[in-house]
Scaffold this active site. Sequence first.
Site, short mmCIF file in Angstrom:
data_model
loop_
_atom_site.label_atom_id
_atom_site.label_comp_id
_atom_site.label_asym_id
_atom_site.label_seq_id
_atom_site.Cartn_x
_atom_site.Cartn_y
_atom_site.Cartn_z
N SER A 76 0.83 -1.20 0.00
CA SER A 76 0.00 0.00 0.00
C SER A 76 0.87 1.25 0.00
O SER A 76 2.03 1.22 0.42
CB SER A 76 -0.89 -0.03 1.25
OG SER A 76 -1.83 1.01 1.22
N ASP A 77 0.28 2.34 -0.47
CA ASP A 77 0.96 3.63 -0.40
C ASP A 77 -0.07 4.75 -0.26
O ASP A 77 -1.17 4.65 -0.80
CB ASP A 77 1.82 3.87 -1.64
CG ASP A 77 2.79 5.02 -1.41
OD1 ASP A 77 3.80 4.81 -0.70
OD2 ASP A 77 2.51 6.14 -1.88
#
Length: 193
Positions: A76-77
Amino acid sequence: MLSAKLHKYNVILASKSPRRQTLLKSLDISFTVDTKEVEELYPDKLKHSEITDYLADLKAIPFKKELKSNDLLITSDTIVWIDNKALGKPKNYEEAYQMLKKLSGTTHEVITSICITSSFFQHTLNDTTIVHFRKLLDEEIDYYIQTYKPFDKAGAYGIQEWIGKIGITKIEGSYFNVMGFPVHKLYKELSKL
């Protein structure tokens, strides 16, 4: 419910973020945490969710050769998007201060992407939340940075911390997206497996 669907998978969360770990736990999923160092650089031409999609995918690359057939990797980011620019994690006090000054008294977007990878498929999804900040006093910004040291957070703040409680006047969209990732979208995606 979801844990029964995922029982055949070895779920791996590739994130050091305690918030993401807490959010994934809240879905009653068994998982392990494994991270690999990735230089979080992206092409300048990318905008908005293209950046977080790119970086979430990038974080999956070092794992791809070693994924077993029953492994399910989650990367994720998150970025803060304001004035057509991305704010990532501040490197020091000065950067954190400048970021919070920029967000003070304005509206910005928090964009989070999640990449779900196995040995036979990869899917990336994202979500955007609009966050409204009241005008912050300089001493409030200073107190928050000195006390909470938000150097691991995009835009230099955590919605669940003191600054979120005293500074955020309204959000449009998912609270959890700002905190770590859009749990509702992740749940829906994992439910399809």
